[in-house]
Each structure stands twice: as structure tokens, then as C-alpha cells.
Scaffold this motif. Structure first.
Motif, short mmCIF file in Angstrom:
data_model
loop_
_atom_site.label_atom_id
_atom_site.label_comp_id
_atom_site.label_asym_id
_atom_site.label_seq_id
_atom_site.Cartn_x
_atom_site.Cartn_y
_atom_site.Cartn_z
N SER A 225 19.26 21.79 -1.00
CA SER A 225 19.85 20.81 -0.08
C SER A 225 19.52 21.24 1.34
O SER A 225 19.93 22.31 1.79
N ASP A 226 18.77 20.40 2.04
CA ASP A 226 18.31 20.73 3.39
C ASP A 226 18.94 19.77 4.39
O ASP A 226 18.62 18.58 4.41
N PRO A 227 19.85 20.25 5.25
CA PRO A 227 20.51 19.35 6.21
C PRO A 227 19.56 18.71 7.21
O PRO A 227 19.93 17.72 7.85
N THR A 228 18.34 19.24 7.35
CA THR A 228 17.38 18.59 8.25
C THR A 228 16.73 17.37 7.59
O THR A 228 16.07 16.58 8.29
N LYS A 229 16.92 17.23 6.27
CA LYS A 229 16.39 16.07 5.55
C LYS A 229 17.45 15.56 4.57
O LYS A 229 17.25 15.57 3.35
#
Length: 425
Positions: A225-229
Motif C-alpha cells: 500500500s503506497d500512499p503516493t498512489k
């Protein structure tokens, strides 16, 4: 945020939230946190926004104004009809919560009536033959107004009007597109059926079934899980809810095709075999996840989905359609208490229990059942930084970090969605 701005920025509600991007996703990402976007838009001049900033958890400020709790404390004196929309994009909680709160006071089963229709918010007073790509074979809203609401109001408000003949619960059954007259909710059918909670288990290989996991299977599935995407809550570009120059489709998002999400590497999608018999649910599905995160906070989004056959002759565009029947989000910091947030123990499998919105649905033969799990639903919900901070409204850029998310499915750490399954002899 647009709703608060439009309602309260001026006394006459004539100052409107504005869209700075064609795609809402870009606008919210550029701001970073919800608090920062509010600051940029001057929202801190609005009293209710300041209250939100001060009360990010479900504390006494919220509990003391909860309508279901207020009504539960009052005597039941007049007949009440509660109208619930099964795909209410704005308040999918309220009517059912009030029903649960006041129905126990209805000892004669003649004062509290519940109607559930296949609508978006407020669609019962509009045209109701379809919602997004879904078609219901009749104007369900007109049926409600003419055959349920009008007789109810005539009976109680007009002298000499005939008895209404309205059932205690009138529920539209999605999938079969049929109105059901029921004695209570949830009850499954008029008589002769059984309603019981049945676990639908997540399995290795992204399978889904009613059998328990077996020893020796792969212990978990994982994703980054990537908060930038963050995962968008609907296909982009996401139209602004307010100030848009294009036709609004906000009311339809709960019935959007979920295929785009199911194909992302940061969404896990567990699917059943093709159904040979109908599977009917009536009530609230309960998600029971055993999950871990490498961070110290995490969001968990769980969606129960009806997957249509690959080909649908009567409506080709529905071939393979992934219809969300019920879905919701749990912010991990509130796993133990909605009022007192706590950091999550990193890399430790924990149980997350989440009651999903009420459904009255039949998964038809030829369809499949799917459960999708992800860790963002953006920008419907603000991004979780995935590191524990006191107030996510004010998370800083450095707080947002990637996390490895694991969903477990072993005999001792089984993840499942508990279905309110209706069976007949």
C-alpha cells in the motif's frame, strides 16, 4: 469538505466550493492532508469544520448527537416509516440504525415500518427504473410512492381513508428485482426460511468458498500500500462533487464497475467458483479479517461484490460487471475503540471486525461472489499515512510511508466475510 463549505461558508449558502482540477484525485493529492486543503480553502472560518478538526474520533461530541441514540431514549408515540436506499452514497447507515434503535419499542408491530429500495440518496422521490448501469424492470420509486407511501400517509393523515395494508418491512430484493413483504428485518422471507450467519472464507490462490481453509495452504496474500498512489474509490478522472461543469455522477459511485480496482496490484480480489444455485443474503455482512501491516496504522476497505457472467445477452455492457453489493472502511487505529485510537503493532496478525452496510441481494446462478480488500479509498476518505500520528487531518508529507499488507487465511488465522444467508427447506 465541499458539502460543509457549500452549506456554511455564508448564511445564504451562496459561496460554493470550487474545483481547481478536472480530476478531484489530483486536487486532494496536491494538498496532501485534509487539514491542509481546508486551510488553503479558508475552511477554518467555518465552525463545523473546526469541530471536525477537534474531534477526529467518535467521542462524546458525536455520541451525544447521534440520532439513533436520541430516538432510542424517547417513547414511541406515532407511526414512523423509515426509508432506506440500498446504494445510498451519503447516508447508508442512518435509517437502519434508527430502525434497530426504535423497533424494540414497537411491541404491536404496527408503528415502525421500514422500506428498502434500490436507490441512491433521495432517489425514491425521483425516477427509479435504473441506477447507473443497473436496470430494475420497473420504476421502483414510483411503485414506492403509489403503493407504499401514499396509502401509509392517507391512512394516518386522512379521515375515512382505507387501511394502508403496508407490511412492517417492504424490501426490494436486488439480483431478482423483486419487492418482498416481510414481518421484520432481517427476516429473509415472509415465512418458511432460515436466516443464519455463514462464513465465506478467503483461501489461498485468491479463492473464496464456504469450506474452511485447510492445513498446508499458503498462509497469506500480500500487497504494497503506497500512499503516493492511493487506490481511487472510482475510475478516474473523478468528477468534482461541487462546482462541476460536467454532469454529476456522484450519486452512482456505489454501483460503479469494480473491475479497475480488482486489476490493481494493491488490491486483493478473492473470487468464488461460478454459482450453480442462487445465494441469498438479507442483513449485514460482517467482515472478519486477520491482517497485518508493516506500518503502525492502516486502513482496511472490504467490498462484497456480485460478479456477472462473462456475457449478458440482454445487456452486453454488463458482461463481467463487478457490482459492489456492500462495502465499507475501517481505520485500523480504531480496531479496539472508536473513541481511543491506538498504534497498530507492526507485522503482527490482528483481527479486524467490520459490519458492512445492509444488503438484500441474490447472487444468481452463473454469477460469482467476490471479496476485494484494499487499504485506501481515495479521495472519498483521506489517506492513512500508515504511521501513527495523533490526528490524520494534520499528517505531514514525511508521515506517509509504504506498508506491506498481509491478509491471512489459515485454519488458525482464517479471514472470512460472515454472510446473513437465507435458506429454505
Amino acid at each position: 469538505m465541499p458539502y460543509i463549505y457549500d452549506q456554511e461558508a455564508t448564511r445564504r449558502s451562496d459561496a460554493l466550493w470550487w474545483a481547481s482540477h478536472f480530476d478531484d484525485y489530483d486536487m486532494y493529492m496536491q494538498a496532501g492532508s485534509a487539514g491542509e486543503l481546508g486551510r488553503r480553502r479558508g475552511l477554518e472560518q467555518v465552525g463545523f469544520w473546526r469541530k471536525l478538526l477537534d474531534h477526529p474520533s467518535y467521542d462524546a461530541f458525536w455520541r451525544d448527537q447521534a440520532v439513533d441514540k436520541i430516538l432510542a431514549a424517547q417513547p414511541l408515540k406515532v407511526p414512523v416509516m423509515l426509508v432506506h436506499s440500498l446504494w445510498d452514497q451519503e447516508d447508508i447507515y442512518g435509517a437502519i440504525a434508527v430502525y434497530k434503535a426504535i423497533k424494540p419499542k414497537d411491541t404491536g408491530n404496527d408503528k415502525v415500518f421500514l422500506v428498502m429500495g434500490p436507490w441512491h440518496h433521495g432517489q425514491e422521490i425521483r425516477e427509479g427504473s435504473s441506477l447507473g448501469a443497473l436496470k430494475f424492470n420497473s420504476d421502483t420509486a414510483l411503485t414506492f410512492r403509489q403503493e407504499i407511501l401514499r396509502p401509509f400517509l392517507d391512512h394516518y393523515l386522512k379521515d375515512g381513508a382505507p387501511k394502508a395494508g403496508v407490511a412492517p418491512v417492504t424490501a426490494f430484493e436486488t439480483g431478482t428485482n423483486t419487492w418482498r413483504r416481510l414481518p421484520s428485518w432481517p427476516s429473509g422471507c415472509t415465512s418458511g426460511c432460515t436466516l443464519r450467519p455463514v462464513p465465506l472464507y478467503l483461501h489461498t490462490g485468491l479463492k473464496l468458498g464456504f469450506d474452511k481453509p485447510i492445513p498446508g495452504d499458503t498462509a497469506f496474500d500480500e500487497y504494497i500500500s503506497d500512499p503516493t498512489k492511493p487506490v481511487p474509490f472510482r475510475a478516474r478522472p473523478i468528477q468534482p462533487v461541487s462546482g462541476s461543469l460536467v454532469a454529476h455522477t456522484w450519486a452512482q459511485w456505489l454501483v460503479d464497475d469494480q473491475r479497475e480496482a480488482s486489476g490493481r496490484p494493491d488490491v486483493v480480489a478473492f473470487a468464488s467458483e461460478v454459482l450453480s444455485e442462487p445465494v441469498k443474503i438479507s442483513g449485514q455482512p460482517i467482515a472478519n479479517l486477520v491482517a497485518s501491516t508493516s506500518g503502525t496504522d492502516s486502513d482496511w476497505v472490504v467490498k462484497l461484490i456480485d460478479v456477472y457472467p462473462d456475457e449478458v445477452a440482454a445487456q452486453p455492457g454488463m458482461g463481467g460487471y463487478q457490482l459492489m453489493v456492500s462495502g465499507d472502511i475501517l481505520r485500523g487505529r480504531y480496531r479496539e475503540s472508536l473513541e481511543l485510537p491506538k498504534p497498530i503493532a507492526a507485522n503482527e496478525p490482528l483481527v479486524y471486525r467490520l459490519a458492512l452496510p445492509t444488503a438484500n441481494h441474490v447472487f444468481l446462478p452463473g454469477h460469482r461472489i467476490m471479496v476485494q480488500i484494499q487499504s485506501s479509498w481515495f479521495p472519498l476518505y483521506d489517506r492513512n499515512p500508515q504511521t501513527f500520528v495523533p490526528n490524520i487531518f494534520w499528517a505531514k508529507p514525511g508521515d506517509y510511508r509504504k506498508a506491506t499488507q498481509r491478509i491471512y487465511h489459515t485454519p488458525s488465522q482464517a479471514s472470512f466475510v460472515e454472510l446473513p444467508l437465507v435458506t429454505t427447506p
